[in-house]
Design an enzyme around this catalytic site. Sequence first.
Site, PDB file in Angstrom:
ATOM      1  N   THR A  65       0.848  -1.182   0.000  1.00 54.12           N
ATOM      2  CA  THR A  65       0.000   0.000   0.000  1.00 54.12           C
ATOM      3  C   THR A  65       0.893   1.245   0.000  1.00 54.12           C
ATOM      4  O   THR A  65       2.125   1.136  -0.024  1.00 54.12           O
ATOM      5  CB  THR A  65      -1.027  -0.065   1.161  1.00 54.12           C
ATOM      6  OG1 THR A  65      -1.963   0.998   1.001  1.00 54.12           O
ATOM      7  CG2 THR A  65      -0.372   0.016   2.519  1.00 54.12           C
ATOM      8  N   LYS A  77       3.999   1.360  -3.761  1.00 54.28           N
ATOM      9  CA  LYS A  77       3.601   0.574  -4.931  1.00 54.28           C
ATOM     10  C   LYS A  77       4.610   0.675  -6.085  1.00 54.28           C
ATOM     11  O   LYS A  77       4.792  -0.284  -6.825  1.00 54.28           O
ATOM     12  CB  LYS A  77       2.196   0.980  -5.398  1.00 54.28           C
ATOM     13  CG  LYS A  77       1.106   0.530  -4.427  1.00 54.28           C
ATOM     14  CD  LYS A  77      -0.295   0.862  -4.930  1.00 54.28           C
ATOM     15  CE  LYS A  77      -1.337   0.483  -3.881  1.00 54.28           C
ATOM     16  NZ  LYS A  77      -2.708   0.697  -4.333  1.00 54.28           N
TER      17      LYS A  77
END
Length: 273
Positions: A62, A66
Amino acid sequence: MKDQYAVIGNPIGHSKSPTIHAMFANATRQDLVYTAILGPLGGFDACAREFRERGGRGLNITAPFKLDAFRFASKRSERAELAGAANALKFDGQDVLAENFDGVGLIRDVVHNLGFSLAGKRVLMLGAGGAARGALLPFLDQSPATLVIANRTLEKAQALANIGSTRGPVSASTYASLSGQSFDLIFNATSASLTGELPPVPPRAFGAGSLAYELAYGKKLTPFLRIAQNAGVSHIADGVGMLAEQAAEAFYWWRGVRPDTAEVIKVLAIPLE
Ligand code: NDP
């Protein structure tokens, strides 16, 4: 030792992923441990390497890691390549495989859970950041009549439209040029709702029988959903189903067993009021 999985982010305390994966593991009788890792900013690679050396089998990723996860991988799926970002990694022998399930999770929620088809429909996506990038290919695979991407920074929407142009009818727009057009499905893939702001979408863009979908979750009736409701939209939804569905895709990818998401969505959903 049980198989180890984790979600990594910064901050990470808010993450629902450990709850979701514990529910999936319990329901499918998979013997695994799923934890949350607070990754130091700028320290993703060392953290992921250390987790792998401890016997880690896979990671969910998250914000803000990413892009780091995408670069860290040795092999990437087409979806991850297109998004330029990974939200899941699998440690497979010598390989680190990267996937991006955000877009497919969104489609599964809209089509299977909410019962809306994108085929032949006019679709508007607000925002051209990471979530929008992940949704581009899965959206076009559903054969919409048109997909318009509107973004505050037009160049980013244009770059996305260029990427998708060989796959379907996609175009870029400013918010101002949306006036006079209406859409069957409108997705708020901006991060405006996280700070209580409203992307400047004209209320007339919402057709009467349309779906307004807020990718953010747990924010109740966001300014975007409120303006949709006031414009007479018949269906509104937030991203809790997308969250559960992308998690289910990752679980299936890692374990070969597809968990049911209905119970997870029921537990995590917050009424939109
Ligand atoms: P990014 O930071 O990558 O992109 C943010 C986007 O929002 C950009 O297009 C930006 O425009 C736009 N934006 C930000 N503020 C405003 C504003 N006030 N008005 C208009 N546009 C604005 O974010 P992500 O793509 O990672 O996340 C987008 C949303 O999706 C978030 O709400 C996030 O929580 C949600 N999400 C939900 C998931 C789920 O599972 N339900 C999974 C992933 C994301 P510009 O380019 O001009 O700066």
